[in-house]
Design a protein around this motif. Structure first.
Motif, PDB file in Angstrom:
ATOM      1  N   ARG A 100      78.046  54.232  89.336  1.00  0.00           N
ATOM      2  CA  ARG A 100      78.374  53.265  88.296  1.00  0.00           C
ATOM      3  C   ARG A 100      78.229  51.868  88.875  1.00  0.00           C
ATOM      4  O   ARG A 100      78.716  51.612  89.983  1.00  0.00           O
ATOM      5  N   ARG A 108      77.421  43.337  79.421  1.00  0.00           N
ATOM      6  CA  ARG A 108      77.695  44.711  79.018  1.00  0.00           C
ATOM      7  C   ARG A 108      76.473  45.521  78.642  1.00  0.00           C
ATOM      8  O   ARG A 108      76.503  46.748  78.717  1.00  0.00           O
ATOM      9  N   GLU A 109      75.418  44.827  78.216  1.00  0.00           N
ATOM     10  CA  GLU A 109      74.212  45.577  77.844  1.00  0.00           C
ATOM     11  C   GLU A 109      73.593  46.226  79.079  1.00  0.00           C
ATOM     12  O   GLU A 109      72.825  47.174  78.977  1.00  0.00           O
ATOM     13  N   ILE A 110      73.880  45.670  80.224  1.00  0.00           N
ATOM     14  CA  ILE A 110      73.234  46.134  81.451  1.00  0.00           C
ATOM     15  C   ILE A 110      74.139  47.039  82.289  1.00  0.00           C
ATOM     16  O   ILE A 110      73.709  48.041  82.834  1.00  0.00           O
ATOM     17  N   ALA A 111      75.400  46.680  82.376  1.00  0.00           N
ATOM     18  CA  ALA A 111      76.320  47.466  83.214  1.00  0.00           C
ATOM     19  C   ALA A 111      77.756  47.251  82.758  1.00  0.00           C
ATOM     20  O   ALA A 111      78.033  46.341  81.969  1.00  0.00           O
ATOM     21  N   GLU A 112      78.641  48.097  83.289  1.00  0.00           N
ATOM     22  CA  GLU A 112      80.063  47.944  82.965  1.00  0.00           C
ATOM     23  C   GLU A 112      80.587  46.651  83.562  1.00  0.00           C
ATOM     24  O   GLU A 112      80.136  46.252  84.630  1.00  0.00           O
ATOM     25  N   PRO A 113      81.581  46.054  82.919  1.00  0.00           N
ATOM     26  CA  PRO A 113      82.234  44.921  83.582  1.00  0.00           C
ATOM     27  C   PRO A 113      83.154  45.443  84.687  1.00  0.00           C
ATOM     28  O   PRO A 113      83.537  46.614  84.659  1.00  0.00           O
ATOM     29  N   LYS A 118      89.287  51.259  86.434  1.00  0.00           N
ATOM     30  CA  LYS A 118      88.153  52.120  86.087  1.00  0.00           C
ATOM     31  C   LYS A 118      87.319  52.426  87.347  1.00  0.00           C
ATOM     32  O   LYS A 118      86.891  53.559  87.561  1.00  0.00           O
ATOM     33  N   HIS A 122      86.464  56.108  88.860  1.00  0.00           N
ATOM     34  CA  HIS A 122      85.102  56.542  89.212  1.00  0.00           C
ATOM     35  C   HIS A 122      85.082  57.094  90.642  1.00  0.00           C
ATOM     36  O   HIS A 122      84.486  58.137  90.901  1.00  0.00           O
ATOM     37  N   LYS A 125      86.531  60.414  91.023  1.00  0.00           N
ATOM     38  CA  LYS A 125      85.654  61.461  90.487  1.00  0.00           C
ATOM     39  C   LYS A 125      84.411  61.665  91.351  1.00  0.00           C
ATOM     40  O   LYS A 125      83.480  62.353  90.941  1.00  0.00           O
ATOM     41  N   ARG A 127      82.173  59.381  92.223  1.00  0.00           N
ATOM     42  CA  ARG A 127      81.022  58.521  91.917  1.00  0.00           C
ATOM     43  C   ARG A 127      80.965  57.366  92.904  1.00  0.00           C
ATOM     44  O   ARG A 127      82.000  56.876  93.332  1.00  0.00           O
TER      45      ARG A 127
HETATM   46  P1  GTP Z   1      84.764  58.696  82.431  1.00  0.00           P
HETATM   47  O1  GTP Z   1      84.258  59.399  81.223  1.00  0.00           O
HETATM   48  O2  GTP Z   1      85.897  57.793  82.185  1.00  0.00           O
HETATM   49  O3  GTP Z   1      84.997  59.625  83.559  1.00  0.00           O
HETATM   50  O4  GTP Z   1      83.640  57.706  83.002  1.00  0.00           O
HETATM   51  P2  GTP Z   1      82.196  57.425  82.486  1.00  0.00           P
HETATM   52  O5  GTP Z   1      81.734  56.224  83.243  1.00  0.00           O
HETATM   53  O6  GTP Z   1      81.311  58.609  82.575  1.00  0.00           O
HETATM   54  O7  GTP Z   1      82.461  57.125  80.984  1.00  0.00           O
HETATM   55  P3  GTP Z   1      82.065  55.993  80.035  1.00  0.00           P
HETATM   56  O8  GTP Z   1      82.041  56.625  78.718  1.00  0.00           O
HETATM   57  O9  GTP Z   1      82.927  54.806  80.294  1.00  0.00           O
HETATM   58  O10 GTP Z   1      80.588  55.598  80.494  1.00  0.00           O
HETATM   59  C1  GTP Z   1      79.445  56.336  80.212  1.00  0.00           C
HETATM   60  C2  GTP Z   1      78.238  55.571  80.712  1.00  0.00           C
HETATM   61  O11 GTP Z   1      78.179  54.301  80.076  1.00  0.00           O
HETATM   62  C3  GTP Z   1      78.258  55.284  82.201  1.00  0.00           C
HETATM   63  O12 GTP Z   1      76.934  55.336  82.708  1.00  0.00           O
HETATM   64  C4  GTP Z   1      78.773  53.876  82.291  1.00  0.00           C
HETATM   65  O13 GTP Z   1      78.324  53.180  83.446  1.00  0.00           O
HETATM   66  C5  GTP Z   1      78.223  53.271  81.024  1.00  0.00           C
HETATM   67  N1  GTP Z   1      79.076  52.192  80.538  1.00  0.00           N
HETATM   68  C6  GTP Z   1      80.408  52.190  80.340  1.00  0.00           C
HETATM   69  N2  GTP Z   1      80.847  51.015  79.905  1.00  0.00           N
HETATM   70  C7  GTP Z   1      79.762  50.221  79.815  1.00  0.00           C
HETATM   71  C8  GTP Z   1      79.526  48.860  79.432  1.00  0.00           C
HETATM   72  O14 GTP Z   1      80.422  48.108  79.088  1.00  0.00           O
HETATM   73  N3  GTP Z   1      78.231  48.425  79.477  1.00  0.00           N
HETATM   74  C9  GTP Z   1      77.203  49.225  79.894  1.00  0.00           C
HETATM   75  N4  GTP Z   1      75.979  48.721  79.920  1.00  0.00           N
HETATM   76  N5  GTP Z   1      77.379  50.477  80.249  1.00  0.00           N
HETATM   77  C10 GTP Z   1      78.633  50.986  80.220  1.00  0.00           C
END
Ligand code: GTP
Length: 238
Positions: A100, A108-113, A118, A122, A125, A127
């Motif tokens: 992650r 947010r379009e590119i990656a999680e903040p 969180k 990760h 788990k 990651r």
């Molecule tokens: P958990 O389900 O909580 O174990 O973690 P997860 O990261 O698998 O769940 P989540 O539903 O948050 O994310 C699923 C995918 O979307 C992952 O690849 C994340 O990196 C991505 N993601 C989550 N939040 C965002 C965001 O705000 N922006 C972007 N671009 N990607 C996101």
């Protein structure tokens, strides 16, 4: 099998490593190798967070010394770390390492903040979490980001992977007689003004008692060696 010395680590990768023999950008072969080494450490059950630099693409400090506004130059540097972060994520996921990317500047379009809790979930788990965009603030380095994130996520050590195999009393590329230190204290680094990390980064590690191990990523298998407790590079501690 030897038991890893650490449960959770923060790996700081300098952007410069990723250029390989080029003078700019990302060498796909190098990033594949780095990803492979990370995978080996993940398979030991060690939780890995990564802070990546951006010097292979853009150096804020260098640009500001040539007249660019320092804050603007630093923001450009932060964007460079995002490019590297995404490239490393791609390389890791190609070899089936769940990864992650979290950015300190929201896109947010590119990656999680960046969300600390969180990020910790990760890691739990299994990651790999890559922290990109530095601290999100100009005037701070990615070394300071490494100290800050290591503190926030409770990493036991910062592994600083560079092009040089430890800390020397002079630049070994320029001075043949340069002496390599095996161990140093935080205060030694500050007093001798050794160019390991900037003073902000070192001070934070000193306050939080997080050891730093500086080693070369040019030698294959070094991350794993450090994690297994072998003496590699230079260790900085209290
Ligand atoms: P958990 O389900 O909580 O174990 O973690 P997860 O990261 O698998 O769940 P989540 O539903 O948050 O994310 C699923 C995918 O979307 C992952 O690849 C994340 O990196 C991505 N993601 C989550 N939040 C965002 C965001 O705000 N922006 C972007 N671009 N990607 C996101």
């Amino acid at each position: 099998m030897t038991k890893p010395r650490y449960r959770r680590i923060l790996l700081k990768i300098s952007g410069e490593i990723l250029t390989g023999d080029r003078d700019y950008g990302i060498d796909p072969e190098i990033i594949r190798q780095v990803a492979q080494e990370i995978k080996e450490v993940v398979s030991l059950g060690v939780e890995i967070a990564i802070v990546i630099g951006g010097g292979n693409i853009f150096r804020g400090m260098a640009a500001s010394s040539k007249g660019m506004d320092r804050a603007t130059a630093d923001y450009m540097g932060m964007l460079a770390t995002i490019l590297n972060g995404l490239a490393l994520q791609d390389a890791l996921e190609k070899i089936d390492v769940d990864t992650r990317v979290q950015t300190a500047i929201e896109m947010r379009e590119i990656a999680e903040p960046y969300i600390r809790r969180k990020a910790m979930r990760h890691l739990e788990k299994g990651r790999v979490v890559i922290f990109a965009a530095g601290t999100g603030n100009p005037f701070f380095t990615t070394d300071t980001t490494a100290s800050l994130r290591a503190t926030e996520i409770g990493a036991e050590v910062i592994l600083k992977a560079t092009k040089v195999d430890g800390i020397y009393d002079a630049d070994p590329a320029l001075h043949k007689e340069a002496h390599k230190y095996e161990e140093l204290t935080y205060l030694d680094v500050l007093k001798k003004q050794l160019k390991v990390m900037d003073a902000t980064a070192i001070s934070l590690c000193m306050d939080q008692k997080i050891p730093i191990i500086v080693f070369s990523l040019k030698e294959r298998g070094n991350i794993q060696k450090v994690v297994l407790g072998e003496k590699v590079g230079t260790e900085v501690r209290g």
